[in-house]
Design a protein around this motif. Structure first.
Motif, PDB file in Angstrom:
ATOM      1  N   LEU A 176       0.828  -1.210   0.000  1.00 45.42           N
ATOM      2  CA  LEU A 176       0.000   0.000   0.000  1.00 45.42           C
ATOM      3  C   LEU A 176       0.860   1.257   0.000  1.00 45.42           C
ATOM      4  O   LEU A 176       0.532   2.244  -0.662  1.00 45.42           O
ATOM      5  CB  LEU A 176      -0.934  -0.016   1.212  1.00 45.42           C
ATOM      6  CG  LEU A 176      -2.034  -1.082   1.171  1.00 45.42           C
ATOM      7  CD1 LEU A 176      -2.684  -1.232   2.541  1.00 45.42           C
ATOM      8  CD2 LEU A 176      -3.081  -0.745   0.120  1.00 45.42           C
ATOM      9  N   ARG A 177       1.945   1.233   0.727  1.00 45.87           N
ATOM     10  CA  ARG A 177       2.877   2.370   0.727  1.00 45.87           C
ATOM     11  C   ARG A 177       3.350   2.683  -0.679  1.00 45.87           C
ATOM     12  O   ARG A 177       3.441   3.847  -1.076  1.00 45.87           O
ATOM     13  CB  ARG A 177       4.066   2.029   1.624  1.00 45.87           C
ATOM     14  CG  ARG A 177       5.216   3.050   1.608  1.00 45.87           C
ATOM     15  CD  ARG A 177       6.496   2.420   2.107  1.00 45.87           C
ATOM     16  NE  ARG A 177       6.960   1.351   1.214  1.00 45.87           N
ATOM     17  CZ  ARG A 177       7.910   0.477   1.539  1.00 45.87           C
ATOM     18  NH1 ARG A 177       8.484   0.514   2.736  1.00 45.87           N
ATOM     19  NH2 ARG A 177       8.282  -0.452   0.660  1.00 45.87           N
ATOM     20  N   ASP A 178       3.645   1.631  -1.441  1.00 46.13           N
ATOM     21  CA  ASP A 178       4.151   1.832  -2.799  1.00 46.13           C
ATOM     22  C   ASP A 178       3.081   2.337  -3.762  1.00 46.13           C
ATOM     23  O   ASP A 178       3.404   2.757  -4.877  1.00 46.13           O
ATOM     24  CB  ASP A 178       4.765   0.536  -3.318  1.00 46.13           C
ATOM     25  CG  ASP A 178       6.016   0.122  -2.535  1.00 46.13           C
ATOM     26  OD1 ASP A 178       6.588   0.992  -1.847  1.00 46.13           O
ATOM     27  OD2 ASP A 178       6.390  -1.060  -2.609  1.00 46.13           O
ATOM     28  N   LEU A 179       1.817   2.321  -3.323  1.00 48.15           N
ATOM     29  CA  LEU A 179       0.733   2.891  -4.114  1.00 48.15           C
ATOM     30  C   LEU A 179       0.545   4.385  -3.839  1.00 48.15           C
ATOM     31  O   LEU A 179      -0.404   4.998  -4.304  1.00 48.15           O
ATOM     32  CB  LEU A 179      -0.568   2.126  -3.840  1.00 48.15           C
ATOM     33  CG  LEU A 179      -0.563   0.664  -4.294  1.00 48.15           C
ATOM     34  CD1 LEU A 179      -1.840  -0.052  -3.848  1.00 48.15           C
ATOM     35  CD2 LEU A 179      -0.396   0.557  -5.798  1.00 48.15           C
ATOM     36  N   ARG A 180       1.471   4.957  -3.057  1.00 46.10           N
ATOM     37  CA  ARG A 180       1.588   6.407  -2.856  1.00 46.10           C
ATOM     38  C   ARG A 180       0.364   7.025  -2.178  1.00 46.10           C
ATOM     39  O   ARG A 180      -0.373   7.816  -2.771  1.00 46.10           O
ATOM     40  CB  ARG A 180       1.883   7.116  -4.188  1.00 46.10           C
ATOM     41  CG  ARG A 180       3.178   6.628  -4.835  1.00 46.10           C
ATOM     42  CD  ARG A 180       3.356   7.193  -6.231  1.00 46.10           C
ATOM     43  NE  ARG A 180       3.543   8.643  -6.203  1.00 46.10           N
ATOM     44  CZ  ARG A 180       4.722   9.243  -6.042  1.00 46.10           C
ATOM     45  NH1 ARG A 180       5.815   8.529  -5.872  1.00 46.10           N
ATOM     46  NH2 ARG A 180       4.802  10.555  -6.056  1.00 46.10           N
ATOM     47  N   PRO A 181       0.160   6.690  -0.913  1.00 43.68           N
ATOM     48  CA  PRO A 181      -0.926   7.339  -0.169  1.00 43.68           C
ATOM     49  C   PRO A 181      -0.691   8.840  -0.056  1.00 43.68           C
ATOM     50  O   PRO A 181       0.457   9.301  -0.004  1.00 43.68           O
ATOM     51  CB  PRO A 181      -0.857   6.665   1.206  1.00 43.68           C
ATOM     52  CG  PRO A 181       0.542   6.157   1.318  1.00 43.68           C
ATOM     53  CD  PRO A 181       0.933   5.765  -0.077  1.00 43.68           C
ATOM     54  N   ASP A 182      -1.769   9.580  -0.019  1.00 45.91           N
ATOM     55  CA  ASP A 182      -1.657  11.029   0.169  1.00 45.91           C
ATOM     56  C   ASP A 182      -1.189  11.361   1.578  1.00 45.91           C
ATOM     57  O   ASP A 182      -0.456  12.339   1.781  1.00 45.91           O
ATOM     58  CB  ASP A 182      -3.012  11.689  -0.097  1.00 45.91           C
ATOM     59  CG  ASP A 182      -3.426  11.549  -1.543  1.00 45.91           C
ATOM     60  OD1 ASP A 182      -3.058  12.419  -2.342  1.00 45.91           O
ATOM     61  OD2 ASP A 182      -4.098  10.559  -1.875  1.00 45.91           O
ATOM     62  N   VAL A 183      -1.618  10.562   2.538  1.00 46.24           N
ATOM     63  CA  VAL A 183      -1.227  10.769   3.937  1.00 46.24           C
ATOM     64  C   VAL A 183      -0.948   9.409   4.563  1.00 46.24           C
ATOM     65  O   VAL A 183      -1.717   8.466   4.368  1.00 46.24           O
ATOM     66  CB  VAL A 183      -2.339  11.479   4.748  1.00 46.24           C
ATOM     67  CG1 VAL A 183      -1.884  11.711   6.193  1.00 46.24           C
ATOM     68  CG2 VAL A 183      -2.744  12.799   4.098  1.00 46.24           C
ATOM     69  N   VAL A 184       0.143   9.322   5.300  1.00 49.60           N
ATOM     70  CA  VAL A 184       0.412   8.190   6.180  1.00 49.60           C
ATOM     71  C   VAL A 184       0.313   8.693   7.604  1.00 49.60           C
ATOM     72  O   VAL A 184       0.934   9.701   7.954  1.00 49.60           O
ATOM     73  CB  VAL A 184       1.810   7.587   5.942  1.00 49.60           C
ATOM     74  CG1 VAL A 184       2.133   6.539   7.005  1.00 49.60           C
ATOM     75  CG2 VAL A 184       1.922   6.994   4.546  1.00 49.60           C
ATOM     76  N   ARG A 185      -0.485   8.005   8.439  1.00 54.30           N
ATOM     77  CA  ARG A 185      -0.627   8.401   9.838  1.00 54.30           C
ATOM     78  C   ARG A 185      -0.315   7.214  10.743  1.00 54.30           C
ATOM     79  O   ARG A 185      -0.899   6.141  10.609  1.00 54.30           O
ATOM     80  CB  ARG A 185      -2.051   8.860  10.134  1.00 54.30           C
ATOM     81  CG  ARG A 185      -2.212   9.524  11.503  1.00 54.30           C
ATOM     82  CD  ARG A 185      -3.484   9.112  12.225  1.00 54.30           C
ATOM     83  NE  ARG A 185      -3.419   7.767  12.737  1.00 54.30           N
ATOM     84  CZ  ARG A 185      -2.871   7.442  13.917  1.00 54.30           C
ATOM     85  NH1 ARG A 185      -2.328   8.340  14.696  1.00 54.30           N
ATOM     86  NH2 ARG A 185      -2.855   6.171  14.301  1.00 54.30           N
ATOM     87  N   GLY A 186       0.610   7.398  11.654  1.00 53.25           N
ATOM     88  CA  GLY A 186       0.921   6.319  12.573  1.00 53.25           C
ATOM     89  C   GLY A 186       1.764   6.806  13.725  1.00 53.25           C
ATOM     90  O   GLY A 186       2.191   7.961  13.748  1.00 53.25           O
ATOM     91  N   ASN A 187       1.992   5.921  14.701  1.00 50.43           N
ATOM     92  CA  ASN A 187       2.910   6.289  15.765  1.00 50.43           C
ATOM     93  C   ASN A 187       4.343   6.129  15.259  1.00 50.43           C
ATOM     94  O   ASN A 187       4.597   5.669  14.142  1.00 50.43           O
ATOM     95  CB  ASN A 187       2.638   5.482  17.036  1.00 50.43           C
ATOM     96  CG  ASN A 187       2.871   3.988  16.878  1.00 50.43           C
ATOM     97  OD1 ASN A 187       3.815   3.553  16.236  1.00 50.43           O
ATOM     98  ND2 ASN A 187       1.993   3.194  17.503  1.00 50.43           N
ATOM     99  N   ALA A 188       5.305   6.505  16.096  1.00 48.38           N
ATOM    100  CA  ALA A 188       6.698   6.536  15.650  1.00 48.38           C
ATOM    101  C   ALA A 188       7.177   5.171  15.194  1.00 48.38           C
ATOM    102  O   ALA A 188       7.842   5.040  14.151  1.00 48.38           O
ATOM    103  CB  ALA A 188       7.577   7.067  16.783  1.00 48.38           C
ATOM    104  N   SER A 189       6.841   4.122  15.939  1.00 42.88           N
ATOM    105  CA  SER A 189       7.313   2.784  15.593  1.00 42.88           C
ATOM    106  C   SER A 189       6.696   2.301  14.286  1.00 42.88           C
ATOM    107  O   SER A 189       7.364   1.651  13.467  1.00 42.88           O
ATOM    108  CB  SER A 189       7.000   1.806  16.727  1.00 42.88           C
ATOM    109  OG  SER A 189       7.685   2.175  17.909  1.00 42.88           O
TER     110      SER A 189
END
Length: 269
Positions: free
Chosen positions: A117-130
């Motif tokens: 999914l990352r390689d499909l270029r999301p407009d926003v990634v939201r997550g904690n630091a880890s």
């Protein structure tokens, strides 16, 4: 646009008003633990939720939606298929979409899916630091859904990840960091009670999708969503006696927080 704290605050207030005026339709492919809370958060802020996560429907709906959230909290086989279908359709149709890589790192199903999914270029990634560090290819993730790394440790990898996706990365923590790989903003609002309610982080991803539907500047929209959300958490915490009353009060605060209140309380740097 020059992205000073002052201009980011101005756009935060105008984007909040825009969400309420436009009521963006947000498709949520999210985890089963937080479906109800996420839908209620979107309704409270003024958006319209749609929990469409069935293959065969997820793709067509993503093209019609204003924004899409993909959350990896409980990725069943059918839901994984729907995620790939929806993100491909969102990309083709120009629908902004948010990736929340919940608990990625060592887990053998969600981690490779998150990288796809990352390689499909999301407009926003939201997550904690880890989670952000693991998605960027460094680190083994946190302790379940909890981070084991500090926000500042994730900043270099967050910037690199944003550059590679062409979008924005938001790292949650006591002070949230949002970057597009060039500019970086910090939001210092929030309350610890938000971490004691199931879905506190997951629902923020949905709100980010709603705000991205209103403002094409992904950094501005993500800062705005984070600021409004965490200011509302502060307002709710001031009246709460514990996590239960906080959860109800948080929905009320999201529904009533206005631009003037955000302007007085926002801690954007």
């Amino acid at each position: 646009m020059t992205r000073t704290p002052e201009t980011l605050l101005d756009h935060t207030c105008s984007t909040l008003d825009g969400v309420r005026a436009q009521a963006p339709l947000v498709q949520c492919i999210t985890n089963s633990v937080v479906v109800n809370f996420t839908a209620n958060v979107l309704l409270a802020i003024g958006a319209s939720p749609a929990m469409v996560d069935i293959p065969g429907e997820a793709g067509p709906f993503a093209q019609a939606a204003s924004g899409v959230l993909v959350n990896l909290g409980t990725p069943t086989g059918e839901q994984r298929e729907a995620m790939l279908e929806a993100t491909a359709a969102a990309h083709a149709g120009g629908t902004p979409w948010v990736l929340d890589p919940v608990a990625v790192g060592a887990l053998p199903v969600r981690t490779p899916l998150a990288h796809t999914l990352r390689d499909l270029r999301p407009d926003v990634v939201r997550g904690n630091a880890s989670e952000v560090m693991a998605l960027a290819g460094s680190g083994a993730g946190g302790r379940g859904v909890d981070a084991s790394d500090a926000v500042d440790a994730a900043v270099p990898l967050a910037c690199s990840l944003a550059e590679s996706t062409g979008g924005v990365v938001a790292v949650s923590g006591p002070v949230d960091v949002i970057t597009d790989g060039r500019d970086l903003a910090r939001v210092g609002n929030g309350d610890v009670l938000l971490t004691r309610v199931t879905g506190g982080g997951c629902a923020l991803g949905a709100v980010m999708a709603a705000f991205a539907a209103v403002d094409d500047d992904r950094l501005v929209a993500t800062v705005a969503a984070t600021t409004v959300y965490t200011v509302a958490a502060e307002l709710a915490a001031e009246r709460a006696t514990g996590p239960g009353s906080f959860a109800a009060g948080f929905l009320d605060a999201l529904a009533t927080v206005d631009a003037d209140t955000v302007r007085r309380r926002a801690a954007i740097s």
